[in-house]
Design an enzyme around this catalytic site. Sequence first.
Site, PDB file in Angstrom:
ATOM      1  N   ARG A 104     112.027 -19.605  15.632  1.00  0.00           N
ATOM      2  CA  ARG A 104     110.784 -18.830  15.689  1.00  0.00           C
ATOM      3  C   ARG A 104     109.618 -19.659  16.213  1.00  0.00           C
ATOM      4  O   ARG A 104     108.801 -19.168  17.001  1.00  0.00           O
ATOM      5  CB  ARG A 104     110.463 -18.247  14.302  1.00  0.00           C
ATOM      6  CG  ARG A 104     109.176 -17.424  14.211  1.00  0.00           C
ATOM      7  CD  ARG A 104     108.987 -16.459  15.362  1.00  0.00           C
ATOM      8  NE  ARG A 104     110.136 -15.618  15.617  1.00  0.00           N
ATOM      9  CZ  ARG A 104     110.342 -14.962  16.746  1.00  0.00           C
ATOM     10  NH1 ARG A 104     109.503 -15.096  17.764  1.00  0.00           N
ATOM     11  NH2 ARG A 104     111.397 -14.202  16.890  1.00  0.00           N
ATOM     12  N   LYS A 139      87.636 -20.805  25.074  1.00  0.00           N
ATOM     13  CA  LYS A 139      88.054 -19.704  24.194  1.00  0.00           C
ATOM     14  C   LYS A 139      89.574 -19.742  24.012  1.00  0.00           C
ATOM     15  O   LYS A 139      90.303 -18.834  24.400  1.00  0.00           O
ATOM     16  CB  LYS A 139      87.595 -18.367  24.771  1.00  0.00           C
ATOM     17  CG  LYS A 139      86.075 -18.240  24.830  1.00  0.00           C
ATOM     18  CD  LYS A 139      85.642 -16.935  25.453  1.00  0.00           C
ATOM     19  CE  LYS A 139      84.124 -16.857  25.557  1.00  0.00           C
ATOM     20  NZ  LYS A 139      83.650 -15.612  26.211  1.00  0.00           N
ATOM     21  N   LYS A 171      73.752 -23.521  28.002  1.00  0.00           N
ATOM     22  CA  LYS A 171      73.825 -22.058  28.044  1.00  0.00           C
ATOM     23  C   LYS A 171      72.501 -21.477  27.541  1.00  0.00           C
ATOM     24  O   LYS A 171      71.549 -22.195  27.235  1.00  0.00           O
ATOM     25  CB  LYS A 171      75.021 -21.592  27.229  1.00  0.00           C
ATOM     26  CG  LYS A 171      76.334 -22.255  27.673  1.00  0.00           C
ATOM     27  CD  LYS A 171      77.549 -21.600  27.107  1.00  0.00           C
ATOM     28  CE  LYS A 171      77.910 -20.378  27.897  1.00  0.00           C
ATOM     29  NZ  LYS A 171      79.197 -19.786  27.463  1.00  0.00           N
ATOM     30  N   GLU A 206      73.744 -22.600  32.776  1.00  0.00           N
ATOM     31  CA  GLU A 206      73.977 -21.162  32.903  1.00  0.00           C
ATOM     32  C   GLU A 206      72.653 -20.434  33.107  1.00  0.00           C
ATOM     33  O   GLU A 206      71.646 -20.748  32.452  1.00  0.00           O
ATOM     34  CB  GLU A 206      74.647 -20.644  31.623  1.00  0.00           C
ATOM     35  CG  GLU A 206      74.781 -19.138  31.538  1.00  0.00           C
ATOM     36  CD  GLU A 206      75.191 -18.692  30.144  1.00  0.00           C
ATOM     37  OE1 GLU A 206      76.395 -18.712  29.866  1.00  0.00           O
ATOM     38  OE2 GLU A 206      74.300 -18.342  29.332  1.00  0.00           O
ATOM     39  N   ASP A 227      75.865 -15.921  35.084  1.00  0.00           N
ATOM     40  CA  ASP A 227      76.525 -15.235  33.973  1.00  0.00           C
ATOM     41  C   ASP A 227      76.245 -13.740  33.999  1.00  0.00           C
ATOM     42  O   ASP A 227      75.091 -13.308  33.956  1.00  0.00           O
ATOM     43  CB  ASP A 227      76.042 -15.832  32.647  1.00  0.00           C
ATOM     44  CG  ASP A 227      76.791 -15.263  31.451  1.00  0.00           C
ATOM     45  OD1 ASP A 227      78.024 -15.201  31.506  1.00  0.00           O
ATOM     46  OD2 ASP A 227      76.120 -14.873  30.476  1.00  0.00           O
TER      47      ASP A 227
END
Length: 301
Positions: A104, A139, A171, A206, A227
Site C-alpha cells: 500500500r 502548494k 507577494k 508579485e 498575478d
Amino acid sequence: MNTPTARPAQADVDRIVAAALAEDAPWGDITSQTLIPEDATAMASIMAREAGIFCGEQVIEAAMRLSDPRITVDFRVRDSDAFDDGAVLAVIEGPARPLLTAERVALNLAQRLSGITAMTGQFVAAVEGTSARIVDTRKTTPGLRVLERHAVRCGGGFNHRFSLSDAVMAKDNHLAVLTRGGTVDLTEALRTAKAQLPHTVHFEVEVDRLDQIEPVLDAGVDTIMLDNFPLADLKAGVRLVAGRALVEASGNVRLDTVTAIARTGVDIISSGALTHSVRALDLGLDISLDIRRDLEPGGTP
C-alpha cells in the site's frame, strides 16, 4: 517522454518511505503475520489500470527494500516513461509477508507521483510551440515536496523555489507591510531590501495591477509575477517589462486556460494545481498464483 531528470537524494526518499511504513504498520502487519506462512515467497506485478506517465521508481524500490532487503524489483518502465492501460510497470519478487506489508505504501506514493507527472505532461503539451515554462509552486503535500517536485520534472515541467529559504518572493501581503499600506514608496522600499541581499539571491515580486509594474522594475528585480491578470493585461504587461525581467504568470492556470496564457509571451507559468489538485493514477499490485515457500538460494519452487 523519457526525459532524464535529477533524482531526489536517496536518504530523503528512504526517510519519507520509512515514515509511511511506520505509520501503516506501527506494530507489524497482523493480517500477513496471521495468514501468510513465514517462509512463503511470492511474485507480484504492478499494473496500470489507466494510461499515464510513470514516476515512482525510488519509492517502490525503497518500500520493498526497507520492508525486506531480499525483495527484488524489476522495473519495466522508468520515471518519465509513458505507459498504456494494462501495462506491467514492475515485477516484484521475494518474501510474501513483507511484500504485502509494503504494497500500500508503494502504491500510494507511486500513484500520486504518477498523477502529478501525467498532469504536468498535459500542461507541457498544451504550451508546446511557445517559450513558456510550466513551473510548480510550494502548494505541495507537507513532507512530500522533494518527491512531488521530482514528479513535476518527470512530466517535463520545472521547479520554482524549493522553500522559503531559497529566494526572495514578495507577494501582496509582504508589500502591504513593507509599504505600510501604501505610505512608503514601493520602489525605494524594494531597493533598500534588495541591497541587503547577496548578489546570488533571486528577487521576485508579485503585482496584481499594470500600474505596479514600472515601480517594481525600477527596483531592479529579477522576476515579476503577474498575478490573476486577464489575458489582455498579461500581453500588455509583457510589453511593459520588455525583457527587463523574467515575467511569470500565476493564477487561474488550468488546462483549458494555459495555452492562451502561454501565447501572451510570458516566460514562466506557475500552477499550484500540478500538486494540490492532482488525481492519483490507478495502479494496482497483483500477486502471481505461483506462491512459493522455499527461500534458500537454488531451492525448488
